[in-house]
Motif scaffolding. Structure first.
Motif, PDB file in Angstrom:
ATOM      1  N   GLN A   1      -3.490  -2.353  -8.462  1.00 33.34           N
ATOM      2  CA  GLN A   1      -4.255  -1.138  -8.714  1.00 33.34           C
ATOM      3  C   GLN A   1      -4.071  -0.791 -10.185  1.00 33.34           C
TER       4      GLN A   1
ATOM      5  N   ARG B   1      -4.532   6.081   2.587  1.00 35.93           N
ATOM      6  CA  ARG B   1      -3.699   4.956   2.185  1.00 35.93           C
ATOM      7  C   ARG B   1      -4.410   4.207   1.058  1.00 35.93           C
ATOM      8  N   GLU B   2      -3.666   3.855   0.019  1.00 32.92           N
ATOM      9  CA  GLU B   2      -4.268   3.179  -1.116  1.00 32.92           C
ATOM     10  C   GLU B   2      -3.508   1.907  -1.472  1.00 32.92           C
ATOM     11  N   PHE B   3      -4.265   0.970  -1.984  1.00 31.22           N
ATOM     12  CA  PHE B   3      -3.727  -0.310  -2.404  1.00 31.22           C
ATOM     13  C   PHE B   3      -2.859  -0.135  -3.653  1.00 31.22           C
TER      14      PHE B   3
ATOM     15  N   SER C   1      -8.083  -5.808  -1.608  1.00 27.55           N
ATOM     16  CA  SER C   1      -7.319  -4.590  -1.812  1.00 27.55           C
ATOM     17  C   SER C   1      -7.746  -3.529  -0.809  1.00 27.55           C
TER      18      SER C   1
ATOM     19  N   PHE D   1       0.853  -1.171   0.000  1.00 30.30           N
ATOM     20  CA  PHE D   1       0.000   0.000   0.000  1.00 30.30           C
ATOM     21  C   PHE D   1       0.898   1.233   0.000  1.00 30.30           C
TER      22      PHE D   1
ATOM     23  N   TYR E   1       5.519   3.801   1.260  1.00 32.39           N
ATOM     24  CA  TYR E   1       5.041   2.495   0.816  1.00 32.39           C
ATOM     25  C   TYR E   1       5.109   1.516   1.981  1.00 32.39           C
TER      26      TYR E   1
ATOM     27  N   GLN F   1       0.840   5.724   0.871  1.00 35.21           N
ATOM     28  CA  GLN F   1       0.125   6.879   1.392  1.00 35.21           C
ATOM     29  C   GLN F   1       0.931   8.129   1.113  1.00 35.21           C
TER      30      GLN F   1
ATOM     31  N   ALA G   1      -7.531  -1.989   2.883  1.00 35.83           N
ATOM     32  CA  ALA G   1      -6.557  -1.963   3.967  1.00 35.83           C
ATOM     33  C   ALA G   1      -7.040  -2.601   5.268  1.00 35.83           C
TER      34      ALA G   1
END
Length: 122
Positions: free
Chosen positions: A61, A45-47, A104, A37, A94, A39, A106
């Motif tokens: 993603q 926070r993103e996958f 996917s 992930f 990361y 941020q 969090a």
């Protein structure tokens, strides 16, 4: 206890490459997926990508497909994220994470590393 330790972050110019590593320890991960992930400042926070420890099923993603590749070395308990064609929008901390299932999202990942900074300059 479970430990996920990331390494490999740094500063790179746009168009460049980095390889992140995640050393996993403290339990058997055969039923888990290991994922990455990220941020960025002021963002959620993103996958990024994940891989099943057994079988090697991978998912990404959309914005990183074709640029990033996730892989694992079961013998070394390591997960890697090869990042190519980096752009400034990839700048973020990361995180390596481990969770059951194929997700996917969090909150469905149980274990997290401390993160490694990736900065892409234009």
């Amino acid at each position: 206890q479970v430990q996920l330790v990331e390494s490999g972050g740094g500063l790179v110019q746009a168009g460049g490459s980095l390889r992140l590593s995640c050393a996993a320890s403290g339990r058997t991960f055969s039923r888990y997926a290991l994922g990455w992930f990220r941020q960025a400042p002021g963002k959620e926070r993103e996958f990024v990508a994940a891989i099943r420890w057994s079988g090697g099923d991978v998912w990404y993603q959309d914005s990183v497909k074709g640029r990033f590749t996730i892989s694992r070395d079961n013998a070394k308990n390591m997960v890697y994220l090869q990042m190519n064609s980096l752009n400034p929008e990839d700048t973020a901390v990361y995180y390596c994470a481990a969770g059951l299932g194929r997700s996917s999202w969090a909150p469905e990942f149980d274990y997290w590393g401390q993160g490694t900074q990736v900065t892409v300059s234009s």
